[in-house]
Design a protein around this motif. Structure first.
Motif, PDB file in Angstrom:
ATOM      1  N   TRP A  67     -24.227 -31.653 -98.044  1.00 58.90           N
ATOM      2  CA  TRP A  67     -23.526 -32.754 -97.373  1.00 58.90           C
ATOM      3  C   TRP A  67     -23.470 -32.536 -95.861  1.00 58.90           C
ATOM      4  CZ3 TRP A  67     -22.771 -37.512 -97.394  1.00 58.90           C
ATOM      5  CH2 TRP A  67     -21.712 -38.140 -96.716  1.00 58.90           C
ATOM      6  N   VAL A  68     -23.239 -31.297 -95.448  1.00 59.08           N
ATOM      7  CA  VAL A  68     -23.252 -30.994 -94.017  1.00 59.08           C
ATOM      8  C   VAL A  68     -24.645 -31.240 -93.444  1.00 59.08           C
ATOM      9  CG1 VAL A  68     -23.037 -29.149 -92.299  1.00 59.08           C
ATOM     10  CG2 VAL A  68     -21.332 -29.376 -94.107  1.00 59.08           C
ATOM     11  N   ASP A  69     -25.683 -30.833 -94.170  1.00 55.95           N
ATOM     12  CA  ASP A  69     -27.058 -31.086 -93.711  1.00 55.95           C
ATOM     13  C   ASP A  69     -27.307 -32.590 -93.597  1.00 55.95           C
ATOM     14  OD1 ASP A  69     -27.515 -28.384 -93.663  1.00 55.95           O
ATOM     15  OD2 ASP A  69     -28.711 -28.338 -95.505  1.00 55.95           O
ATOM     16  N   TYR A  70     -26.796 -33.348 -94.564  1.00 55.37           N
ATOM     17  CA  TYR A  70     -26.954 -34.802 -94.535  1.00 55.37           C
ATOM     18  C   TYR A  70     -26.320 -35.381 -93.271  1.00 55.37           C
ATOM     19  CZ  TYR A  70     -26.577 -39.682 -96.113  1.00 55.37           C
ATOM     20  OH  TYR A  70     -26.668 -41.049 -96.205  1.00 55.37           O
ATOM     21  N   LEU A  71     -25.090 -34.947 -92.976  1.00 49.72           N
ATOM     22  CA  LEU A  71     -24.410 -35.435 -91.783  1.00 49.72           C
ATOM     23  C   LEU A  71     -25.145 -35.026 -90.514  1.00 49.72           C
ATOM     24  CD1 LEU A  71     -20.692 -34.631 -92.746  1.00 49.72           C
ATOM     25  CD2 LEU A  71     -21.844 -36.851 -92.846  1.00 49.72           C
ATOM     26  N   THR A  72     -25.675 -33.806 -90.505  1.00 48.72           N
ATOM     27  CA  THR A  72     -26.379 -33.305 -89.329  1.00 48.72           C
ATOM     28  C   THR A  72     -27.666 -34.088 -89.080  1.00 48.72           C
ATOM     29  OG1 THR A  72     -25.483 -31.086 -89.718  1.00 48.72           O
ATOM     30  CG2 THR A  72     -27.400 -31.251 -88.278  1.00 48.72           C
ATOM     31  N   LEU A  73     -28.429 -34.334 -90.142  1.00 50.25           N
ATOM     32  CA  LEU A  73     -29.672 -35.096 -90.005  1.00 50.25           C
ATOM     33  C   LEU A  73     -29.388 -36.534 -89.585  1.00 50.25           C
ATOM     34  CD1 LEU A  73     -31.563 -33.728 -93.129  1.00 50.25           C
ATOM     35  CD2 LEU A  73     -32.151 -33.299 -90.749  1.00 50.25           C
ATOM     36  N   THR A  74     -28.340 -37.101 -90.133  1.00 48.40           N
ATOM     37  CA  THR A  74     -27.968 -38.469 -89.764  1.00 48.40           C
ATOM     38  C   THR A  74     -27.577 -38.550 -88.292  1.00 48.40           C
ATOM     39  OG1 THR A  74     -27.206 -38.957 -92.013  1.00 48.40           O
ATOM     40  CG2 THR A  74     -26.410 -40.386 -90.258  1.00 48.40           C
ATOM     41  N   ALA A  75     -26.806 -37.569 -87.841  1.00 53.41           N
ATOM     42  CA  ALA A  75     -26.386 -37.546 -86.439  1.00 53.41           C
ATOM     43  C   ALA A  75     -27.580 -37.399 -85.500  1.00 53.41           C
ATOM     44  CB  ALA A  75     -25.404 -36.402 -86.209  1.00 53.41           C
ATOM     45  N   ALA A  76     -28.661 -36.796 -85.990  1.00 53.38           N
ATOM     46  CA  ALA A  76     -29.871 -36.631 -85.180  1.00 53.38           C
ATOM     47  C   ALA A  76     -30.769 -37.859 -85.229  1.00 53.38           C
ATOM     48  CB  ALA A  76     -30.647 -35.406 -85.662  1.00 53.38           C
ATOM     49  N   GLY A  77     -30.327 -38.903 -85.917  1.00 53.68           N
ATOM     50  CA  GLY A  77     -31.111 -40.131 -85.989  1.00 53.68           C
ATOM     51  C   GLY A  77     -32.180 -40.121 -87.052  1.00 53.68           C
ATOM     52  N   LEU A  78     -32.076 -39.201 -88.009  1.00 52.50           N
ATOM     53  CA  LEU A  78     -33.064 -39.091 -89.080  1.00 52.50           C
ATOM     54  C   LEU A  78     -32.469 -39.597 -90.388  1.00 52.50           C
ATOM     55  CD1 LEU A  78     -34.314 -35.471 -88.313  1.00 52.50           C
ATOM     56  CD2 LEU A  78     -35.567 -37.588 -87.841  1.00 52.50           C
ATOM     57  N   VAL A  84     -41.190 -39.119 -95.420  1.00 55.33           N
ATOM     58  CA  VAL A  84     -42.084 -39.297 -94.274  1.00 55.33           C
ATOM     59  C   VAL A  84     -41.515 -38.692 -93.000  1.00 55.33           C
ATOM     60  CG1 VAL A  84     -43.083 -41.379 -95.283  1.00 55.33           C
ATOM     61  CG2 VAL A  84     -41.159 -41.605 -93.701  1.00 55.33           C
ATOM     62  N   ASN A  85     -40.406 -37.993 -93.087  1.00 61.31           N
ATOM     63  CA  ASN A  85     -39.827 -37.371 -91.895  1.00 61.31           C
ATOM     64  C   ASN A  85     -40.745 -36.319 -91.297  1.00 61.31           C
ATOM     65  OD1 ASN A  85     -37.466 -38.809 -91.818  1.00 61.31           O
ATOM     66  ND2 ASN A  85     -36.134 -37.141 -92.504  1.00 61.31           N
ATOM     67  N   ASP A  86     -40.628 -36.129 -90.001  1.00 59.20           N
ATOM     68  CA  ASP A  86     -41.256 -35.007 -89.317  1.00 59.20           C
ATOM     69  C   ASP A  86     -40.443 -33.761 -89.670  1.00 59.20           C
ATOM     70  OD1 ASP A  86     -41.524 -32.964 -87.183  1.00 59.20           O
ATOM     71  OD2 ASP A  86     -42.851 -34.441 -86.255  1.00 59.20           O
ATOM     72  N   ARG A  87     -41.076 -32.824 -90.348  1.00 61.65           N
ATOM     73  CA  ARG A  87     -40.336 -31.642 -90.823  1.00 61.65           C
ATOM     74  C   ARG A  87     -39.849 -30.782 -89.657  1.00 61.65           C
ATOM     75  NH1 ARG A  87     -41.490 -34.462 -94.833  1.00 61.65           N
ATOM     76  NH2 ARG A  87     -41.714 -33.627 -96.943  1.00 61.65           N
ATOM     77  N   ASP A  88     -40.616 -30.743 -88.567  1.00 63.70           N
ATOM     78  CA  ASP A  88     -40.174 -29.971 -87.407  1.00 63.70           C
ATOM     79  C   ASP A  88     -38.916 -30.581 -86.803  1.00 63.70           C
ATOM     80  OD1 ASP A  88     -42.259 -28.178 -87.664  1.00 63.70           O
ATOM     81  OD2 ASP A  88     -43.572 -29.269 -86.282  1.00 63.70           O
ATOM     82  N   ALA A  89     -38.864 -31.912 -86.753  1.00 65.79           N
ATOM     83  CA  ALA A  89     -37.673 -32.579 -86.233  1.00 65.79           C
ATOM     84  C   ALA A  89     -36.470 -32.296 -87.130  1.00 65.79           C
ATOM     85  CB  ALA A  89     -37.917 -34.079 -86.128  1.00 65.79           C
ATOM     86  N   GLU A  90     -36.690 -32.266 -88.437  1.00 67.61           N
ATOM     87  CA  GLU A  90     -35.604 -31.929 -89.356  1.00 67.61           C
ATOM     88  C   GLU A  90     -35.107 -30.510 -89.115  1.00 67.61           C
ATOM     89  OE1 GLU A  90     -36.560 -32.418 -93.450  1.00 67.61           O
ATOM     90  OE2 GLU A  90     -36.151 -34.575 -93.450  1.00 67.61           O
TER      91      GLU A  90
END
Length: 231
Positions: A67-78, A84-90
């Protein structure tokens, strides 16, 4: 409740009262839900009703990290874990300090109180019974879930008809190995999700969704929009 009303008002409910759900009510819900369609009528689902407080607490703790990872990725605009995400950006987003996010997630809302929901169900799929027709394609597979998730949706619909609410969450799939060990699930079972049910603090009334013409076209993806006025 009228079927159409049920379909149009069964939203995701994560806030529940303290009122318990009797086993007899849950049994009625599951007795109805079992009529969900599945490939070859294989009914390739297994369900665990998690009652033990220690197991519930452990599932809550396992839920926190994803859930924390979900919030973090969302905050980063992902869109979290989009195929299809850029894994490096994740990776770069997840490398940021999540201490405050973890503290907030651990103390608020559904995540913090997962162990307290009246009904907690772990839904498993039997891979040996799934006809995953897209198994060998070179993209993310979806087809196998068609034989499992209608059952999950039936549970939510049947719960709504009983005056309950609930939500299907797939977050714990990020911790599948630990969940399987915790609940005694061996291969070829895989975790398809966790369903929480209970008496809603607020009954969902009006859901917001995109209009039909926004996602429906004629003959081709780039075809004309389908609408009642289409000739």
């Amino acid at each position: 409740m009228d079927l159409i009303d049920t379909l149009r008002t069964t939203g995701a409910v994560r806030d529940f009262t303290d009122e318990p759900v009797e086993d007899a009510v849950l049994a009625r819900i599951l007795d109805t839900a079992r009529f969900a369609p599945s490939g070859a009528n294989a009914q390739a689902w297994r369900l665990v009703v998690v009652k033990d407080p220690n197991l519930r607490a452990r599932l809550r703790d396992l839920y926190l990290g994803p859930w924390v990872d979900y919030l973090t990725l969302t905050a980063a605009g992902l869109r979290p874990w989009s195929p299809v995400n850029d894994r490096d950006a994740e990776s770069a987003a997840l490398a940021t300090d999540t201490g405050s996010a973890r503290e907030a997630a651990a103390s608020q809302g559904f995540t913090a109180h997962l162990d307290e929901v009246p009904v907690l169900l772990a839904l498993f799929a039997d891979l040996s019974q799934l006809a995953a027709v897209d198994r060998d394609l070179d993209h993310y597979t979806l087809a196998g879930g068609a034989s499992v998730y209608p059952f999950a949706w039936n549970i939510l619909l049947a719960a709504r008809a009983e005056g309950l609410g609930g939500v299907l969450t797939t977050m714990l799939i990020r911790e599948e190995d630990e969940v399987k060990k915790l609940l005694g699930a061996d291969d070829p079972l895989v975790l398809a999700g966790v369903i929480a049910l209970g008496h809603p603090v607020r009954q969902p009334r009006r859901l917001t969704r995109q209009p039909v013409e926004s996602f429906t076209t004629i003959d081709r993806i780039d075809g004309a929009q389908f609408s009642p006025d289409t000739r």
